[in-house]
Design a protein around this motif. Structure first.
Motif, short mmCIF file in Angstrom:
data_model
loop_
_atom_site.label_atom_id
_atom_site.label_comp_id
_atom_site.label_asym_id
_atom_site.label_seq_id
_atom_site.Cartn_x
_atom_site.Cartn_y
_atom_site.Cartn_z
N LEU A 48 0.81 -1.07 -0.08
CA LEU A 48 -0.02 0.07 0.16
C LEU A 48 0.95 1.18 0.22
CD1 LEU A 48 -2.70 -1.03 2.71
CD2 LEU A 48 -2.76 -1.21 0.03
N ALA A 49 0.56 2.10 -0.54
CA ALA A 49 0.90 3.73 -0.83
C ALA A 49 0.66 4.08 0.81
CB ALA A 49 0.80 4.37 -2.14
N PRO A 50 1.62 4.75 1.19
CA PRO A 50 1.38 5.24 2.75
C PRO A 50 0.62 6.67 2.24
CG PRO A 50 3.67 5.66 2.07
CD PRO A 50 3.28 4.60 0.99
N ASP A 51 -0.30 7.06 3.51
CA ASP A 51 -1.06 8.10 3.18
C ASP A 51 -0.71 9.08 4.38
OD1 ASP A 51 -2.43 6.75 5.19
OD2 ASP A 51 -4.32 6.27 3.91
N PHE A 158 6.55 6.42 7.36
CA PHE A 158 5.44 6.60 6.53
C PHE A 158 4.28 5.28 6.77
CE2 PHE A 158 8.43 8.92 3.96
CZ PHE A 158 7.90 10.04 3.81
N VAL A 159 3.28 5.96 7.13
CA VAL A 159 2.17 4.84 7.67
C VAL A 159 0.78 5.00 6.74
CG1 VAL A 159 3.09 4.73 9.92
CG2 VAL A 159 1.10 6.17 9.36
N PRO A 208 5.74 -0.71 8.00
CA PRO A 208 6.42 0.47 7.99
C PRO A 208 7.66 0.63 8.66
CG PRO A 208 3.89 0.63 8.41
CD PRO A 208 4.43 -0.66 8.57
N MET A 209 8.44 1.29 8.27
CA MET A 209 9.77 1.40 9.06
C MET A 209 10.29 2.70 8.99
SD MET A 209 10.47 -1.61 9.89
CE MET A 209 12.37 -1.43 10.15
N PRO A 210 10.77 3.23 9.97
CA PRO A 210 11.34 4.69 9.98
C PRO A 210 12.44 4.84 8.99
CG PRO A 210 11.36 3.63 12.34
CD PRO A 210 10.80 2.37 11.36
N LEU A 211 12.47 6.14 8.60
CA LEU A 211 13.51 6.30 7.50
C LEU A 211 14.88 6.85 8.16
CD1 LEU A 211 11.58 8.02 4.59
CD2 LEU A 211 12.28 5.75 4.79
N GLY A 212 14.72 7.07 9.28
CA GLY A 212 15.86 7.72 10.15
C GLY A 212 15.84 9.15 10.11
N LYS A 213 17.18 9.78 10.59
CA LYS A 213 17.02 11.13 10.80
C LYS A 213 17.61 11.88 9.60
CE LYS A 213 18.42 10.80 15.61
NZ LYS A 213 18.00 9.42 15.83
N VAL A 214 17.00 12.75 9.30
CA VAL A 214 17.29 13.57 8.23
C VAL A 214 17.41 15.15 8.26
CG1 VAL A 214 15.75 12.11 6.78
CG2 VAL A 214 14.92 14.23 7.76
N GLU A 227 11.18 10.54 -0.30
CA GLU A 227 10.43 9.52 -1.14
C GLU A 227 9.60 8.46 -0.07
OE1 GLU A 227 10.30 8.94 -4.17
OE2 GLU A 227 11.64 10.79 -4.70
N ARG A 228 8.52 8.37 -0.52
CA ARG A 228 7.39 7.56 0.44
C ARG A 228 7.38 6.11 0.18
NH1 ARG A 228 1.94 10.15 -1.70
NH2 ARG A 228 3.37 11.92 -2.02
N GLY A 229 7.91 5.50 -0.78
CA GLY A 229 7.76 4.17 -1.27
C GLY A 229 6.30 3.48 -0.99
N GLU A 230 6.33 2.15 -0.44
CA GLU A 230 5.21 1.41 -0.38
C GLU A 230 5.56 0.70 1.06
OE1 GLU A 230 4.47 -1.22 -3.50
OE2 GLU A 230 3.01 0.46 -4.21
N ASN A 231 4.43 0.36 1.74
CA ASN A 231 4.24 -0.38 2.76
C ASN A 231 3.88 -1.89 2.81
OD1 ASN A 231 5.28 1.71 4.55
ND2 ASN A 231 3.35 2.54 5.08
N ASN A 232 4.28 -2.88 3.12
CA ASN A 232 4.04 -4.10 2.91
C ASN A 232 2.96 -4.66 4.33
OD1 ASN A 232 5.17 -4.27 0.19
ND2 ASN A 232 7.07 -4.80 1.24
N TYR A 233 2.27 -5.25 4.03
CA TYR A 233 1.34 -5.67 5.09
C TYR A 233 0.92 -7.17 4.83
CZ TYR A 233 0.83 -0.91 6.46
OH TYR A 233 1.00 0.47 6.74
#
Length: 245
Positions: A48-51, A158-159, A208-214, A227-233
């Motif tokens: 799923l694309a995060p929203d 991103f969730v 959903p995984m944290p992207l880390g510090k930016v 970049e949001r990417g996708e989440n796998n469930y």
């Protein structure tokens, strides 16, 4: 008198013995044979694309006293909150997640007599969790908060706000996968499948995984590319299917 009662006792004994012998026989007749079955595990996954994005931001300030450090940090956080609300972030999506005050120490130089470290000041950290529902504004919001004094945190996750439709589809795929495995096993064994006896779902795993510090990138660039990417469930199910007679 005792001789006349002997046949009666013998008859009763024979009846009891016959009854005792009949109980195991009846138990064996009433015991059902176990139903032949096939047990399989199926897996299903959706992407799923995060929203929604969740940011963790902090303002760290140092001063000679704890009160001064908290005061300076609070003033900076007020500016950050005002900017976030101006950017369209609702109050329900803003939550203070922590306030930490720690002393700063100076280490004594090499001396003949050991001395304990002395407090030279205090550091106060004010942390904020932000939910951003318009993902197109994430980079601009990061840049704005850094310019207003955010100098710690920057973790982004991103969730998906509503997982029910995605998880429902994952469950359907898991059951379909399990039944396909059962059909393959039945065909290989030369048997036919009957009714489904049981379905049990295993705990759901989410991606959903944290992207880390930016924050370093935000400080270096006027706009932070995100970049949001996708989440796998996914989920898995255990299915037990009867082998048809």
């Amino acid at each position: 008198m005792s001789k006349s009662l002997t046949p009666m006792f013998l008859g009763s004994a024979l009846i009891c013995a016959a009854a005792a012998l009949s109980v195991p026989a009846m138990a064996q007749q009433g015991r059902a044979e176990p139903t032949p079955r096939i047990s399989v595990t199926g897996e299903g996954e959706v992407s799923l694309a995060p929203d929604m994005a969740i940011l963790n931001l902090s303002v760290l300030r140092e001063a000679e006293t704890a009160r001064e450090a908290v005061s300076v940090g609070s003033a900076a956080m007020k500016q950050v909150l005002a900017a976030l609300k101006e950017a369209g972030i609702a109050e329900r999506d803003l939550q203070t997640s922590g306030l930490n005050i720690q002393p700063r120490y100076t280490q004594p130089g090499p001396q003949a007599k050991p001395q304990a470290p002395k407090i030279s000041g205090y550091a106060a950290s004010n942390s904020l969790t932000v939910r951003i529902r318009d993902l197109s504004t994430v980079g601009a919001i990061l840049d704005k908060t850094v310019s207003l004094g955010v100098n710690q945190g920057g973790d982004i996750t991103f969730v998906n706000d509503d997982l029910k439709p995605g998880l429902a589809e994952a469950r359907k795929r898991a059951v379909a996968d399990a039944l396909e495995r059962a059909r393959t096993l039945a065909e290989a064994a030369g048997v036919k499948l009957g009714r489904i006896l049981a379905i049990e779902e295993r705990p759901t795993r989410s991606g959903p995984m944290p992207l880390g510090k930016v924050m370093r990138a935000a400080a270096a660039d006027s706009y932070v590319p995100v970049e949001r990417g996708e989440n796998n469930y996914g989920t898995s199910v255990n299915v037990v299917v009867e082998i048809a007679p």
